[in-house]
Write a protein that holds these residues in place. Sequence first.
Motif, short mmCIF file in Angstrom:
data_model
loop_
_atom_site.label_atom_id
_atom_site.label_comp_id
_atom_site.label_asym_id
_atom_site.label_seq_id
_atom_site.Cartn_x
_atom_site.Cartn_y
_atom_site.Cartn_z
N THR A 146 -0.52 -17.44 5.94
CA THR A 146 -0.58 -16.15 5.26
C THR A 146 -1.21 -16.32 3.89
O THR A 146 -1.28 -17.42 3.34
CB THR A 146 0.83 -15.54 5.11
N ARG A 184 7.37 -11.41 4.50
CA ARG A 184 5.98 -11.09 4.18
C ARG A 184 5.92 -10.21 2.93
O ARG A 184 6.30 -9.04 2.98
CB ARG A 184 5.29 -10.37 5.34
N LYS A 237 4.57 -7.68 0.39
CA LYS A 237 3.65 -6.56 0.50
C LYS A 237 3.11 -6.22 -0.87
O LYS A 237 3.87 -5.89 -1.79
CB LYS A 237 4.38 -5.34 1.10
N THR A 238 1.79 -6.34 -1.01
CA THR A 238 1.16 -6.00 -2.28
C THR A 238 0.94 -4.49 -2.33
O THR A 238 0.27 -3.93 -1.46
CB THR A 238 -0.19 -6.73 -2.44
N LYS A 239 1.53 -3.87 -3.33
CA LYS A 239 1.36 -2.42 -3.48
C LYS A 239 0.02 -2.14 -4.11
O LYS A 239 -0.32 -2.66 -5.17
CB LYS A 239 2.49 -1.85 -4.34
N GLY A 257 -5.31 -7.10 -2.95
CA GLY A 257 -4.57 -6.55 -1.81
C GLY A 257 -5.28 -6.85 -0.51
O GLY A 257 -6.23 -7.64 -0.45
N ASP A 258 -4.80 -6.23 0.56
CA ASP A 258 -5.41 -6.38 1.87
C ASP A 258 -6.79 -5.71 1.88
O ASP A 258 -6.92 -4.53 1.56
CB ASP A 258 -4.51 -5.75 2.93
N GLU A 290 -7.14 -2.53 4.07
CA GLU A 290 -6.43 -1.38 3.50
C GLU A 290 -7.19 -0.80 2.32
O GLU A 290 -7.29 0.43 2.17
CB GLU A 290 -5.03 -1.81 3.08
#
Length: 530
Positions: free
Chosen positions: A149, A178, A180-182, A310-311, A314
């Motif tokens: 990851t 996991r 989670k990046t906001k 971030g992702d 997304e």
Amino acid sequence: MKNSYSGAKIVSKAIKDSGVDTLFWYPGRDILPLYHELVNSGISVIRSSHEQSAVHSADGFYRSSGRISSVLTSTGPGSVNAMMGLACAYKDGSSLVLITGQVHSNKIGTDAFEEVDVLSMTSHITKKNIRLKDNLYQEVRNSFFQAATGRPRPVHIEIPTDLLELQYQSDFHFKEKRPKTKLDMDKIKEAIMLINESKRPLILSGYGSINSNSGNNILSLSNKIGAPVVTTLPGRGIIDEDDACVFGTLGVRGTDNAKIAFEKSDLLISFGTKFSDRTSYDIFDKLKKIIDVNIETTSKNVYSNLSIVGDINEIINNILMDVSKKNGLWINKNPSRKIEGTSSSLKPLRPQAAILDILQKLSKEDIVVTDTGSITVWTHLLKKVHFPRTFICSHSFGAMGFGLPASIGAKLAKPEKNVILITGDGGLLMVLGELLTLSENNIDVKIFLINNGVLGTIKQYEDVKFGGKYKFALGKNDFVEISKGFNIPSMRVEDKNELKKGINEILGSTGPMLLDIIVNPDEKVPLGGV
């Protein structure tokens, strides 16, 4: 309910439960308890001929598939031998877990036989390194989770070998956490504003985009905002390079189209790029606006106006919702320059002509692996990449000897695909033992040896800078007989007609095979791109 198990059983189960189906190793006395448990678990355990090669194989396994594998080495020398491969995986951004043995717990710090401080060695070439003490199942599972990851990079686990035969209570429970990046929506809005204001946007896609499977989203963004796409070397194939929007690679030995598009652009939108000196070298300045999108904050060689963490998928999806649509690309792609010498029929063969003949016989889905040096340069300049993870080389570390073991890993990860190795004699000489790995396991890798009898890149530098006082010749080596000694069919070619017949024969064969292609030792790679 917790039951009692040996440390070896617990570690083996943790590896298996982490999704590992293939592990590379070199035997050692003190790690045998773990080896037995791994074999009993059903994991395919492949013996390499050197610990460095074992790590390169796990690296190639990841690069071709995006799936994680592992490496097991013994104490002392076995662990230290793995460092070269580990450094390569770290620099090039590959996920794997290296498991090394250590002397018994009560001997650590006593300068015992084969004791060496491997944790200090790996501290700067891993994203995490630990020495197991207790909670074996949780620690091993967490190590594999961290390797798989976030930003891809290797993890190192050290096991004092007495732990393998001790008994522990375990219920084999592990819960993934996991993070989670906001997303910072204010930054998304700022990115949309910058893109809408731009007249000449350009997308730069790196290896991070490959690892996040962002190709479709990047193509959608390119089509909507009229932005050409350029890539880093490891980012090639994120979009089929036959697509009109793909302008090639940016940076050292990049394409003319990419350089022109960059110079004329007013906004660069970067996805999954670390801006190494191979990409940025001397072409970036603070006059061009840059949006940098990445999975984590990293040190950069360039200044960016806006950094979004971030992702990647997304972030792109959020940008796509509100960004303005533009009509077509703002710049047209020109035909690529033809590389001099590719149509030559001279004897000795020119390496660029031989490599082009090989590439023209391959399918778009075939995986091509190269070793380091002029071989990688020629292949990079001559090959179009149509799919992610189908062109593999040591792009950031430049490790000689990478090619053969990495192609072994690639084939084991993707048995349904053809795996082609294009290597030089210098790189192959470093890892000849891996021919035994190929033969013993009948791993169907096709080896095209571009044999010029010298260290080509070093010779070129010597000729240009020092007038060619030294030749850096590698002597006379009969690779055909060497290969046959490992039970690998092989043949030698020296002219154009022999080459064409040899290529057809090797590609039509079943199982591993080597084609020894004798080429001109004085050929020099071009300094620029195409």
